[in-house]
Scaffold this motif. Structure first.
Motif, PDB file in Angstrom:
ATOM      1  N   GLY A  85      54.778   2.953-121.596  1.00 51.15           N
ATOM      2  CA  GLY A  85      55.427   3.547-120.505  1.00 51.15           C
ATOM      3  C   GLY A  85      54.576   4.761-119.722  1.00 51.15           C
ATOM      4  O   GLY A  85      53.580   5.077-120.046  1.00 51.15           O
ATOM      5  N   ILE A  86      55.171   4.990-118.774  1.00 49.75           N
ATOM      6  CA  ILE A  86      54.487   6.063-117.691  1.00 49.75           C
ATOM      7  C   ILE A  86      55.656   7.146-117.723  1.00 49.75           C
ATOM      8  O   ILE A  86      56.962   6.727-117.390  1.00 49.75           O
ATOM      9  CB  ILE A  86      54.150   5.357-116.493  1.00 49.75           C
ATOM     10  N   HIS A  87      55.439   8.509-117.452  1.00 45.44           N
ATOM     11  CA  HIS A  87      56.390   9.478-117.312  1.00 45.44           C
ATOM     12  C   HIS A  87      55.809  10.194-115.971  1.00 45.44           C
ATOM     13  O   HIS A  87      54.803  10.767-116.017  1.00 45.44           O
ATOM     14  CB  HIS A  87      56.603  10.262-118.518  1.00 45.44           C
ATOM     15  N   VAL A  88      56.882  10.401-114.908  1.00 43.49           N
ATOM     16  CA  VAL A  88      56.487  11.193-113.870  1.00 43.49           C
ATOM     17  C   VAL A  88      57.269  12.311-113.672  1.00 43.49           C
ATOM     18  O   VAL A  88      58.701  12.160-113.794  1.00 43.49           O
ATOM     19  CB  VAL A  88      56.292  10.344-112.522  1.00 43.49           C
ATOM     20  N   GLY A  89      56.791  13.478-112.852  1.00 50.75           N
ATOM     21  CA  GLY A  89      57.831  14.372-112.340  1.00 50.75           C
ATOM     22  C   GLY A  89      58.092  14.555-110.740  1.00 50.75           C
ATOM     23  O   GLY A  89      57.505  13.257-110.201  1.00 50.75           O
ATOM     24  N   GLN A  90      58.845  15.421-110.327  1.00 48.58           N
ATOM     25  CA  GLN A  90      59.087  15.085-109.260  1.00 48.58           C
ATOM     26  C   GLN A  90      57.937  15.521-108.014  1.00 48.58           C
ATOM     27  O   GLN A  90      58.191  15.098-106.809  1.00 48.58           O
ATOM     28  CB  GLN A  90      60.223  16.259-108.567  1.00 48.58           C
ATOM     29  N   GLU A  91      56.979  15.970-108.633  1.00 52.30           N
ATOM     30  CA  GLU A  91      55.963  16.215-107.670  1.00 52.30           C
ATOM     31  C   GLU A  91      54.917  15.266-107.938  1.00 52.30           C
ATOM     32  O   GLU A  91      53.696  15.455-107.110  1.00 52.30           O
ATOM     33  CB  GLU A  91      55.430  17.770-107.952  1.00 52.30           C
ATOM     34  N   ASP A  92      54.983  14.499-108.827  1.00 46.14           N
ATOM     35  CA  ASP A  92      54.194  13.275-108.888  1.00 46.14           C
ATOM     36  C   ASP A  92      54.235  11.770-107.926  1.00 46.14           C
ATOM     37  O   ASP A  92      55.348  12.093-107.056  1.00 46.14           O
ATOM     38  CB  ASP A  92      53.949  12.642-110.428  1.00 46.14           C
ATOM     39  N   MET A  93      53.768  11.067-108.428  1.00 44.87           N
ATOM     40  CA  MET A  93      53.847   9.854-107.431  1.00 44.87           C
ATOM     41  C   MET A  93      55.468   9.406-107.634  1.00 44.87           C
ATOM     42  O   MET A  93      56.067   9.443-108.515  1.00 44.87           O
ATOM     43  CB  MET A  93      53.201   8.524-108.076  1.00 44.87           C
ATOM     44  N   ALA A  94      56.241   8.827-106.305  1.00 41.33           N
ATOM     45  CA  ALA A  94      57.467   8.602-106.374  1.00 41.33           C
ATOM     46  C   ALA A  94      57.991   7.635-107.416  1.00 41.33           C
ATOM     47  O   ALA A  94      56.978   6.698-107.443  1.00 41.33           O
ATOM     48  CB  ALA A  94      57.779   8.211-104.999  1.00 41.33           C
ATOM     49  N   GLU A 117      68.849  13.852-107.888  1.00 40.81           N
ATOM     50  CA  GLU A 117      67.570  13.609-108.348  1.00 40.81           C
ATOM     51  C   GLU A 117      67.722  12.374-109.455  1.00 40.81           C
ATOM     52  O   GLU A 117      66.932  11.420-109.530  1.00 40.81           O
ATOM     53  CB  GLU A 117      66.765  14.717-108.942  1.00 40.81           C
ATOM     54  N   ALA A 118      68.619  12.750-110.644  1.00 42.92           N
ATOM     55  CA  ALA A 118      68.688  11.852-111.502  1.00 42.92           C
ATOM     56  C   ALA A 118      69.539  10.405-110.883  1.00 42.92           C
ATOM     57  O   ALA A 118      68.771   9.247-111.286  1.00 42.92           O
ATOM     58  CB  ALA A 118      69.991  12.365-112.595  1.00 42.92           C
ATOM     59  N   ARG A 119      70.217  10.465-110.097  1.00 44.55           N
ATOM     60  CA  ARG A 119      70.796   9.028-109.497  1.00 44.55           C
ATOM     61  C   ARG A 119      69.786   8.300-108.695  1.00 44.55           C
ATOM     62  O   ARG A 119      69.485   7.135-108.705  1.00 44.55           O
ATOM     63  CB  ARG A 119      71.961   9.364-108.664  1.00 44.55           C
ATOM     64  N   ARG A 120      68.880   9.034-108.033  1.00 48.44           N
ATOM     65  CA  ARG A 120      67.806   8.718-107.227  1.00 48.44           C
ATOM     66  C   ARG A 120      66.648   8.068-108.196  1.00 48.44           C
ATOM     67  O   ARG A 120      66.415   6.838-108.011  1.00 48.44           O
ATOM     68  CB  ARG A 120      67.213   9.556-106.165  1.00 48.44           C
ATOM     69  N   ALA A 121      66.300   8.554-109.075  1.00 53.22           N
ATOM     70  CA  ALA A 121      65.393   8.031-109.975  1.00 53.22           C
ATOM     71  C   ALA A 121      65.809   6.829-110.530  1.00 53.22           C
ATOM     72  O   ALA A 121      65.238   5.936-110.878  1.00 53.22           O
ATOM     73  CB  ALA A 121      65.260   9.036-111.165  1.00 53.22           C
ATOM     74  N   VAL A 122      67.159   6.816-111.053  1.00 51.98           N
ATOM     75  CA  VAL A 122      67.648   5.561-111.737  1.00 51.98           C
ATOM     76  C   VAL A 122      67.661   4.418-110.653  1.00 51.98           C
ATOM     77  O   VAL A 122      67.253   3.296-110.761  1.00 51.98           O
ATOM     78  CB  VAL A 122      69.175   5.696-112.337  1.00 51.98           C
ATOM     79  N   ARG A 123      68.214   4.998-109.358  1.00 52.41           N
ATOM     80  CA  ARG A 123      68.132   3.668-108.295  1.00 52.41           C
ATOM     81  C   ARG A 123      66.638   3.118-108.005  1.00 52.41           C
ATOM     82  O   ARG A 123      66.566   1.916-107.782  1.00 52.41           O
ATOM     83  CB  ARG A 123      68.581   4.302-106.962  1.00 52.41           C
ATOM     84  N   ASN A 124      65.866   3.965-108.150  1.00 50.03           N
ATOM     85  CA  ASN A 124      64.344   3.564-108.141  1.00 50.03           C
ATOM     86  C   ASN A 124      63.743   3.045-109.243  1.00 50.03           C
ATOM     87  O   ASN A 124      62.334   2.809-109.327  1.00 50.03           O
ATOM     88  CB  ASN A 124      63.530   4.793-107.635  1.00 50.03           C
ATOM     89  N   GLY A 125      64.249   2.946-110.201  1.00 44.67           N
ATOM     90  CA  GLY A 125      63.776   2.017-111.470  1.00 44.67           C
ATOM     91  C   GLY A 125      63.661   2.942-112.851  1.00 44.67           C
ATOM     92  O   GLY A 125      62.951   2.339-113.590  1.00 44.67           O
TER      93      GLY A 125
END
Length: 213
Positions: A85-94, A117-125
Motif C-alpha cells: 500500500g501507499i499512504h498520503v496526506g492532504q498536502e501530498d499527491m491527491a 476530507e474523509a468522505r472525499r478521500a473515500v470517494r477518490n478510492g
C-alpha cells in the motif's frame, strides 16, 4: 488487496530518529515480533535509491511475518518495491491521482482531519483513513489536535477502516475506547522504546482492549 480492519489494530510508522545500536530493519523486526499488524515506512530525507532499497528490505521482512507493508507518500517507491500500500496526506499527491497510478490492487491510505476530507478521500478510492492528531504530538507539528467529536463523526461517516494517530502511547491509548477507530498508529511510542518487542506486545494488548470496549 482488501483492507481488513484488523490491519489497523497496531500500525507502526517508522522514524529513524531512534536508530542507534539497531538498524531500522532490526527495529521493525522487533516490532513485528511484538505483534504490530501493519508497518508504514516513512522517509522524508533519504535519497530515492537508498529509500527504494530500504523499502524492498522492509517489505520482504513484513511479508515473512504476514504483515502489510505501506510506503508513505512516495508512489514511485511503493510501485517499484511492490508494497502492499501507499499512504498520503492532504498536502501530498491527491488520492484520486494516486489511485490511478497504483491501480486497484494496492491499498490506499489517506490522512484526514474533517468529515468532508474523509468522505472525499473515500470517494477518490481510499481503502482506509488515518485520523489525527488525536493527542498532542511532536512528530507532526503542523496538524491541530482533533476533537473527540470530530473523531467520532468521521468514524460514523465512512465505511472504511480507520486508524487514529498522533501522540498515542501506553498511557493514553485506552482513552480512544468507544471512539469507533479500528486501531492506533504509533511512531515514538514504538521506535523510541528500549525494548521494542516487549513494548509492542503490551501495546497490542491495550489496542485489543480498546477496540473491544
Amino acid at each position: 488487496m482488501k483492507c481488513d480492519k484488523r490491519y489497523m489494530l497496531l500500525y507502526a510508522v517508522t522514524d529513524r530518529a531512534w536508530t542507534g545500536e539497531q538498524t531500522l530493519c532490526e527495529q521493525v523486526e522487533a516490532a513485528l515480533k511484538g505483534g504490530v499488524t501493519c508497518v508504514q515506512l516513512r522517509e522524508k530525507e533519504m535519497d530515492e535509491t537508498a529509500f527504494l532499497q530500504e523499502a524492498k528490505d522492509i517489505c520482504a521482512l513484513c511479508h515473512r511475518y504476514g504483515v502489510p507493508f505501506i510506503v508513505n507518500d512516495n508512489v514511485d517507491v511503493a510501485i517499484a518495491c511492490q508494497a502492499d500500500g501507499i499512504h498520503v496526506g492532504q498536502e501530498d499527491m491527491a488520492a484520486g491521482e494516486v489511485r490511478r497510478r497504483v491501480g486497484d490492487a494496492m491499498l490506499l491510505g489517506v490522512s484526514v482531519h474533517t468529515v468532508e476530507e474523509a468522505r472525499r478521500a473515500v470517494r477518490n478510492g481510499a481503502d482506509y483513513l488515518g485520523l489525527g492528531a488525536v493527542f498532542p504530538t511532536s512528530t507532526k507539528t503542523d496538524v491541530d489536535q482533533m476533537t473527540n467529536e470530530t473523531l467520532r463523526a468521521i468514524c460514523d461517516a465512512v465505511d472504511v477502516p480507520v486508524v487514529a494517530i498522533g501522540g498515542i502511547n501506553r498511557g493514553n491509548l485506552l482513552k480512544l475506547s468507544g471512539s469507533g477507530v479500528d486501531g492506533v498508529a504509533l511512531v515514538s511510542a514504538i521506535f523510541s522504546a528500549e525494548d521494542i518487542e516487549d513494548t509492542c506486545r503490551k501495546l497490542r494488548l491495550l489496542a485489543e482492549g480498546m477496540v473491544r470496549a
